[in-house]
Design a protein around this motif. Sequence first.
Motif, PDB file in Angstrom:
ATOM      1  N   HIS A   4       0.744  -1.065  -0.065  1.00 29.78           N
ATOM      2  CA  HIS A   4      -0.048  -0.114  -0.138  1.00 29.78           C
ATOM      3  C   HIS A   4       1.014   1.275   0.156  1.00 29.78           C
ATOM      4  O   HIS A   4       2.088   1.078   0.466  1.00 29.78           O
ATOM      5  N   ALA A   5       0.328   2.379  -0.413  1.00 32.43           N
ATOM      6  CA  ALA A   5       1.127   3.629  -0.504  1.00 32.43           C
ATOM      7  C   ALA A   5       1.612   4.000   0.878  1.00 32.43           C
ATOM      8  O   ALA A   5       2.490   4.693   0.904  1.00 32.43           O
ATOM      9  N   SER A   6       0.895   3.812   1.937  1.00 34.81           N
ATOM     10  CA  SER A   6       1.446   3.859   3.330  1.00 34.81           C
ATOM     11  C   SER A   6       2.649   3.074   3.712  1.00 34.81           C
ATOM     12  O   SER A   6       3.083   3.340   4.773  1.00 34.81           O
ATOM     13  N   ASN A   7       2.796   1.901   3.143  1.00 33.08           N
ATOM     14  CA  ASN A   7       3.964   1.227   3.484  1.00 33.08           C
ATOM     15  C   ASN A   7       5.345   1.627   3.377  1.00 33.08           C
ATOM     16  O   ASN A   7       5.599   2.273   2.159  1.00 33.08           O
ATOM     17  N   TYR A   8       6.396   1.337   4.251  1.00 34.06           N
ATOM     18  CA  TYR A   8       7.869   1.803   3.964  1.00 34.06           C
ATOM     19  C   TYR A   8       8.520   0.888   3.009  1.00 34.06           C
ATOM     20  O   TYR A   8       9.585   1.141   2.403  1.00 34.06           O
ATOM     21  N   ILE A   9       7.986  -0.499   3.005  1.00 33.24           N
ATOM     22  CA  ILE A   9       8.507  -1.461   2.161  1.00 33.24           C
ATOM     23  C   ILE A   9       7.522  -2.291   1.564  1.00 33.24           C
ATOM     24  O   ILE A   9       6.596  -2.590   2.518  1.00 33.24           O
ATOM     25  N   ASN A  10       7.510  -2.777   0.198  1.00 33.68           N
ATOM     26  CA  ASN A  10       6.501  -3.718  -0.262  1.00 33.68           C
ATOM     27  C   ASN A  10       6.711  -5.299   0.192  1.00 33.68           C
ATOM     28  O   ASN A  10       8.259  -5.428  -0.208  1.00 33.68           O
ATOM     29  N   PHE A  11       5.957  -5.798   0.557  1.00 33.20           N
ATOM     30  CA  PHE A  11       6.104  -7.225   0.567  1.00 33.20           C
ATOM     31  C   PHE A  11       4.895  -8.070  -0.044  1.00 33.20           C
ATOM     32  O   PHE A  11       3.703  -7.507   0.079  1.00 33.20           O
ATOM     33  N   ALA A  12       5.046  -9.379  -0.854  1.00 35.86           N
ATOM     34  CA  ALA A  12       3.633 -10.111  -1.266  1.00 35.86           C
ATOM     35  C   ALA A  12       4.033 -11.526  -1.416  1.00 35.86           C
ATOM     36  O   ALA A  12       5.360 -11.889  -1.242  1.00 35.86           O
ATOM     37  N   GLY A  13       3.224 -12.303  -1.155  1.00 39.38           N
ATOM     38  CA  GLY A  13       3.279 -13.657  -1.296  1.00 39.38           C
ATOM     39  C   GLY A  13       2.239 -14.357  -1.123  1.00 39.38           C
ATOM     40  O   GLY A  13       0.963 -13.899  -0.487  1.00 39.38           O
ATOM     41  N   VAL A  14       2.190 -15.795  -1.062  1.00 37.83           N
ATOM     42  CA  VAL A  14       0.885 -16.665  -0.333  1.00 37.83           C
ATOM     43  C   VAL A  14       1.525 -17.335   0.957  1.00 37.83           C
ATOM     44  O   VAL A  14       2.539 -17.949   0.892  1.00 37.83           O
ATOM     45  N   LEU A  15       0.721 -17.057   1.914  1.00 38.32           N
ATOM     46  CA  LEU A  15       1.239 -17.386   3.262  1.00 38.32           C
ATOM     47  C   LEU A  15       0.324 -18.724   3.215  1.00 38.32           C
ATOM     48  O   LEU A  15      -0.839 -18.866   2.910  1.00 38.32           O
ATOM     49  N   SER A  16       0.783 -19.854   3.611  1.00 37.43           N
ATOM     50  CA  SER A  16       2.204 -19.933   4.286  1.00 37.43           C
ATOM     51  C   SER A  16       3.293 -20.199   3.189  1.00 37.43           C
ATOM     52  O   SER A  16       4.547 -20.182   3.554  1.00 37.43           O
ATOM     53  N   LYS A  17       2.930 -20.534   1.949  1.00 35.58           N
ATOM     54  CA  LYS A  17       4.021 -20.823   1.065  1.00 35.58           C
ATOM     55  C   LYS A  17       5.096 -20.386   1.065  1.00 35.58           C
ATOM     56  O   LYS A  17       6.495 -20.848   0.962  1.00 35.58           O
TER      57      LYS A  17
END
Length: 289
Positions: free
Chosen positions: A249-262
């Motif tokens: 999101h625009a508010s985040n300091y760093i971007n992360f993405a993935g499928v939990l738990s994979k």
Amino acid sequence: MRYEGTVYRPPSEAYSLIIQATIGCSHNNCSFCSMYKEKSFRIRSVEHILEDLSEARRRYAKVEKVFLADGDALIMRTVDLVTILKGIKELFPECKRVGVYGSPKSILSKNLEELKELRNHGIGIIYLGIESGSDKILKEINKGVTAKDIIEAGRKAKGAEIALSVTLISGLGGKENTKEHAIESAKVISEINPDYLGILTLMIEEGTELKHKIMSGEFSLLTPREVMEEMREFIENTEVQGTIFRSNHASNYINFAGVLSKDKGKILQEINYVLENNSLYKDERFRGL
Ligand code: SF4
């Protein structure tokens, strides 16, 4: 179409036809939120909503997604929502999904059969702002619900086989409650196992109760590093299957993405890399909503 005031929608509804079914938020009391402060909550008439839909049909050749705003359109009577959904189906046979913001209270106000009826008539996704899984923090932010309510509401939406997208806010417990926020939020998310999970980072809005608390020294904001540490603690303690996770999101300091738990290990590695380097954070000037 007639729009009143600023209209908000989730990022994934960027290309949707947005129709205000309600004006404002039925709760409108969270200490950090200024989104609907200028609006007095009311439910629009079904007649006006159907008029807006008809106008949209005249304007747009193809509408594949509709989002019913404002803050908590799910609070409408089921019978009225069904009338609107039937109108959408009739006017936009190409529409694949109707999305709506829900609150724990509005989800819990409907029985499972009503939620299934809404799903059968087109509601494909409910966006639920959880904010925190900690009862202590939920009370401090005036969320008006407990972690137990949130779990019950989330499970109910899933029980009706409606996709559930939930959001948490990093830093919402401040320095004092950062561990509590991470651990208790992880418990709630693990209990619900939502389809989608988004983590935003706290932004301070002018005129909010939280802003006053910061000014008076009652609340201390996390540093970007502390936000990362909180995120690591949260991810480490979350046990879900197949949840699509986004922190972009625009508010985040760093971007992360993935499928939990994979992708849990990969995301934790990325967080550790950021913490080791401690210099990759988005500049405060570029954080925005
Ligand atoms: S955070 Fe959501 S529930 Fe709380 S006041 Fe804002 S829109 Fe309403």
